[in-house]
Structure formats: structure tokens, C-alpha cells
Design a protein around this motif. Structure first.
Motif, PDB file in Angstrom:
ATOM      1  N   THR A   2       0.745  -1.090  -0.039  1.00 17.76           N
ATOM      2  CA  THR A   2      -0.109   0.153  -0.078  1.00 17.76           C
ATOM      3  C   THR A   2       0.958   1.173   0.198  1.00 17.76           C
ATOM      4  N   ALA A   3       0.162   2.321  -0.482  1.00 15.72           N
ATOM      5  CA  ALA A   3       1.065   3.579  -0.365  1.00 15.72           C
ATOM      6  C   ALA A   3       1.520   3.853   0.776  1.00 15.72           C
ATOM      7  N   LEU A  10       7.387   6.909   1.383  1.00 14.53           N
ATOM      8  CA  LEU A  10       7.577   7.542   2.920  1.00 14.53           C
ATOM      9  C   LEU A  10       8.701   8.423   2.962  1.00 14.53           C
ATOM     10  N   MET A  11       9.721   7.924   2.307  1.00 12.09           N
ATOM     11  CA  MET A  11      11.243   8.453   2.308  1.00 12.09           C
ATOM     12  C   MET A  11      10.989   9.793   1.757  1.00 12.09           C
ATOM     13  N   LYS A  12      10.286  10.122   0.400  1.00 16.90           N
ATOM     14  CA  LYS A  12       9.926  11.635   0.055  1.00 16.90           C
ATOM     15  C   LYS A  12       9.302  12.393   0.874  1.00 16.90           C
ATOM     16  N   GLY A  34       7.665  19.340  -8.441  1.00 15.78           N
ATOM     17  CA  GLY A  34       7.972  18.070  -8.282  1.00 15.78           C
ATOM     18  C   GLY A  34       7.628  17.151  -7.342  1.00 15.78           C
ATOM     19  N   SER A  35       7.605  15.747  -7.193  1.00 14.33           N
ATOM     20  CA  SER A  35       6.984  15.257  -6.411  1.00 14.33           C
ATOM     21  C   SER A  35       7.387  15.398  -4.900  1.00 14.33           C
ATOM     22  N   THR A  36       8.611  15.464  -4.594  1.00 18.16           N
ATOM     23  CA  THR A  36       9.487  15.560  -3.248  1.00 18.16           C
ATOM     24  C   THR A  36       8.842  16.904  -2.784  1.00 18.16           C
ATOM     25  N   THR A  37       9.255  17.740  -3.727  1.00 12.89           N
ATOM     26  CA  THR A  37       8.705  19.327  -3.057  1.00 12.89           C
ATOM     27  C   THR A  37       7.368  19.486  -2.924  1.00 12.89           C
ATOM     28  N   GLY A 224      17.167  12.007   0.945  1.00  9.92           N
ATOM     29  CA  GLY A 224      16.394  10.839   1.351  1.00  9.92           C
ATOM     30  C   GLY A 224      16.999   9.583   0.813  1.00  9.92           C
ATOM     31  N   GLU A 225      17.174   8.682   1.753  1.00 11.32           N
ATOM     32  CA  GLU A 225      17.317   7.212   1.210  1.00 11.32           C
ATOM     33  C   GLU A 225      16.717   6.041   2.043  1.00 11.32           C
ATOM     34  N   VAL A 226      16.466   4.964   1.704  1.00 11.89           N
ATOM     35  CA  VAL A 226      15.822   3.845   2.335  1.00 11.89           C
ATOM     36  C   VAL A 226      16.903   3.000   2.749  1.00 11.89           C
TER      37      VAL A 226
END
Length: 236
Positions: A2-3, A10-12, A34-37, A224-226
Motif C-alpha cells: 500500500t501507499a 515515505l522517504m520522499k 516535483g514529487s518531493t517538493t 532521502g534514502e531507504v
């Protein structure tokens, strides 16, 4: 999956939140694209709603940023109405060890460059996959061009050693059109040895509005990293 448990998402969110946490009350904030912003914009809105932040106004770098800011209740202003920007938060497509960037995957780099360079503090939010040893390793350099100049500009960048390609729309017939009504040429270089000079050289080609090389403007890069399935945020 799931999302809610997607580690990349989660990291973003964590990186966006880390940037949003650096915004202080009374600030004029450049809102990137953008997606993270997008998560940073969401968290700024949540901090405003809870009363933790007060007197914030945003300067959007794109139609996307404008729509998100309105959705999350961030009041907006324009560059005509202000004389400075305290902090700008934006993503990047590539970041080198000197904090030089390639931006423009979303074709918003012209407005982003205006806003990000004006900011007293420019914070870049990326995932670790955007880090490169040398600029241009993975990503082409987006160049915004007025429509009548597309062919001569493509010829000029070829002479500079670049491989140009007109960016075409996805789910749209024909080329991508920017918020300014122009086109984008993505130029792949084998190696960018001198980003500072390449940025100037590209911008000096008649018909070029702006390119996606950002030099000497990023103050803080949040990465960010996992790790072991957990999102981690670190500073460059």
C-alpha cells in the motif's frame, strides 16, 4: 504494497517534511516543483493550519506548485509584490558533489531558477538516486527555447557537442509546452567538465530562454534514502 508502507514514498515525505520544518513564521517561501517538493508544500500547509507557522506567503515556480499551495491553504504572492525571498525549497534531477544541479525534468526550470536564485536560503530536496559524481552523467540538460528558434538552437547545441532532442508530450500529441508557452530541448552531453561555463554558453544562444544547469545557488541539500526498509534523511 500500500501507499502508506511504500518506503520510497515515505522517504520522499520525510525529506519534504525536513525541508518544511526549516520554514520560520513570517517568511516568504519559494515553492518548487516535483514529487518531493509537493510533500514540502503539503507540510508547510499543515504547519500553517495547526497554527505552528504564521504569516507565510509562497511564491510558486509552476502551475503545479500554485495548485498545491492553494489546496493546502498557503497564501500566494508574486515577485512584483515582494523585495526578497527568505527560503526556497525545490527538487533536482541531478546533484554533484559541489551542489551543482540539473533541473527541469518537469519543464519548470526557468521559473525555478528565478525564484531559487533570489532566495536567501535555497534548500534542495532529493532522493539518493539523484546524486552523481559529475553533472550530466544520467540526465540531459533541459533548455527552454522560444518556438521559432528550435531548429537553429538544436544546430548550435550540436556544435557544442550535445545531442539535442525536442521533448514530446506524454498523453499529448506534439511537444511539451512550458508555463511560458515555449518548448524544451533536452541536450545530452558525454561529460560536463565545466557546468559554470556551459550554463552561460547555452543561455547565450539566441532563442534560448533558460537552461537547467544551476550552479552556485544551493545552500543545503537534504537527501532521502531507504536503509533497511526505513526512510532516512541526511544533509550533504
Amino acid at each position: 504494497m500500500t501507499a502508506a508502507t511504500d518506503p520510497v514514498k515515505l522517504m520522499k515525505q520525510q525529506v519534504g517534511k525536513a525541508a518544511a520544518d526549516l520554514v520560520k513564521s513570517g517568511s516568504i517561501v519559494g515553492l518548487g516543483t516535483g514529487s518531493t517538493t509537493a510533500y514540502a508544500i503539503q507540510y508547510i500547509g499543515e504547519r500553517l493550519k495547526s497554527g505552528e507557522l504564521k504569516d507565510i506567503v509562497g511564491v510558486p515556480t509552476s502551475f503545479q506548485a500554485e495548485v498545491l499551495a492553494k489546496e493546502y491553504g498557503i497564501p500566494l504572492t508574486t515577485l512584483d509584490a515582494i523585495n526578497h525571498i527568505d527560503i526556497a525549497i525545490d527538487g533536482a534531477d541531478e546533484v554533484d558533489p559541489q551542489k551543482n544541479l540539473i533541473k527541469g525534468g518537469g519543464a519548470a526550470h526557468t521559473r525555478e531558477k528565478v525564484v531559487d536564485y533570489l532566495a536567501d536560503q535555497f534548500i534542495v530536496v532529493v532522493d539518493a538516486g539523484k546524486l552523481v559524481d559529475r553533472l550530466g552523467s544520467v540526465f540531459a540538460v533541459p533548455v527552454e527555447v522560444i518556438p521559432m528558434a528550435v531548429t537553429p538552437v538544436m544546430r548550435a547545441v550540436t556544435q557544442l557537442g550535445g545531442k539535442p532532442e525536442l521533448r514530446m508530450g506524454v498523453k499529448k500529441a506534439g511537444p511539451v509546452i512550458t508555463d511560458q508557452g515555449n518548448m524544451v530541448i533536452d541536450v545530452k552531453f558525454d561529460s560536463i567538465d565545466d557546468p559554470v561555463n556551459l550554463e552561460k554558453t547555452l543561455n547565450n544562444i539566441p532563442g534560448v530562454l533558460e537552461n537547467g544547469i544551476f550552479v552556485n545557488c544551493a545552500d543545503l541539500v537534504l537527501i532521502g534514502e531507504v536503509k533497511d526498509g526505513q526512510p532516512v534523511v541526511r544533509e550533504m
